[in-house]
Design a protein around this motif. Sequence first.
Motif, short mmCIF file in Angstrom:
data_model
loop_
_atom_site.label_atom_id
_atom_site.label_comp_id
_atom_site.label_asym_id
_atom_site.label_seq_id
_atom_site.Cartn_x
_atom_site.Cartn_y
_atom_site.Cartn_z
N SER A 1 0.67 -1.11 0.68
CA SER A 1 0.04 -0.10 0.07
C SER A 1 0.87 1.38 -0.10
O SER A 1 0.49 2.11 -0.72
N ALA A 2 1.75 0.84 0.19
CA ALA A 2 3.05 2.33 1.05
C ALA A 2 3.40 2.21 -0.48
O ALA A 2 3.31 3.62 -1.26
N TRP B 1 2.85 13.68 2.92
CA TRP B 1 1.54 13.26 1.74
C TRP B 1 1.64 11.32 1.98
O TRP B 1 0.82 11.10 0.77
N SER B 2 1.11 11.26 3.10
CA SER B 2 0.17 10.02 3.31
C SER B 2 -0.63 10.85 4.81
O SER B 2 0.18 11.07 6.07
N GLU B 3 -1.44 9.32 4.71
CA GLU B 3 -2.17 10.21 6.16
C GLU B 3 -1.93 8.19 7.14
O GLU B 3 -2.26 8.69 8.25
N ASP B 4 -0.70 7.22 6.14
CA ASP B 4 -0.93 6.66 6.97
C ASP B 4 1.28 6.32 7.52
O ASP B 4 1.23 5.21 7.99
N PHE B 5 1.59 7.19 6.25
CA PHE B 5 3.57 7.00 6.29
C PHE B 5 4.02 8.08 6.02
O PHE B 5 3.04 9.46 5.67
N TRP B 6 5.38 7.63 6.64
CA TRP B 6 6.29 9.20 6.49
C TRP B 6 7.53 9.07 6.20
O TRP B 6 7.03 7.77 6.30
N ILE C 1 9.50 0.13 7.04
CA ILE C 1 9.32 -0.67 6.06
C ILE C 1 9.68 -0.84 4.90
O ILE C 1 9.83 -1.99 3.85
N ILE C 2 10.29 0.24 4.55
CA ILE C 2 10.76 0.56 3.05
C ILE C 2 13.30 1.66 2.74
O ILE C 2 11.91 3.18 3.68
N ASP C 3 13.09 0.97 2.53
CA ASP C 3 13.79 1.64 2.53
C ASP C 3 14.43 2.39 1.60
O ASP C 3 14.08 2.09 0.64
#
Length: 271
Positions: free
Chosen positions: A13-14, A72-77, A116-118
């Motif tokens: 999703s991210a 940029w997102s409600e769930d991620f930064w 979660i993501i590099d």
Amino acid sequence: MSSISQIQQIELSALKQILKIADKNGIRIFLRGGSVMGAVKYGGFVPWDDDMDIAMYREDYEKFIKIFSKEWSEDFWMASYRNGDAIHAYFPRILVKESFRREMKLPQNNHLGFSIIDVLPIDRAPSSRIGRWFYKVHIGILRALGAVWTLDIKDTVMIHSPRKQKIIRFIKNLGVQKFYTQNQVYERLDKIYTAREGQKKAWSGTITGSLFDKELFPKAVFGNGVYLQFEDIRVLVPAEFDSYLKQLYGENYANEEPNNKKSHLKSKRIG
């Protein structure tokens, strides 16, 4: 306890949100490392992997940091040392916002929450063997000096091998970190990484990643990339992905599984 499958779907999703924004801004994003393995071998996530890796050429990387440093997102930064975040890594990482992490009952894998993501830059490197040797020695020293500051940070993601961690601890015991800050090391690395931008004959790769100089390739390996299926989307991977994966994971990567299956979550590590 969250399942690997649940974590992977949140990462996907991210990634979809990131790719949508990147596409609007003309940023080309490649998968990197184990995520390339997943696309090639499994058509999606490596079954046991609980994080993702993306990479982009330096010009796009700089644009990426500027854009994703904002909301940029409600769930991620995105956490980055350039923004004053206590990330203790040269490259940025995408994290789950704490409110969403708690709502989804996700674990923590570092002191900032759940990474979660590099996000790594693809940088130029010398085209000659001797030039690359001096290049990697210079970078290796600086990376070790920077990592000294990370050793005692509780629950951070340490990308260095146990052998390298012993060397880093030896350097720490010398007390050299009194003479510089971690961010000063990162700023120096920035200057080295960007010094060869625009050189047509240079090699390229993500030497700032966990596999260090194994992540340097002739320019054509990354090239303009090719699209492969990854779960329910198509993503960019290195143009010569077979050569890329053989250099990183061995000639038999397609037929073998590693003995040590990497996980950033201690409770899920296998091997």
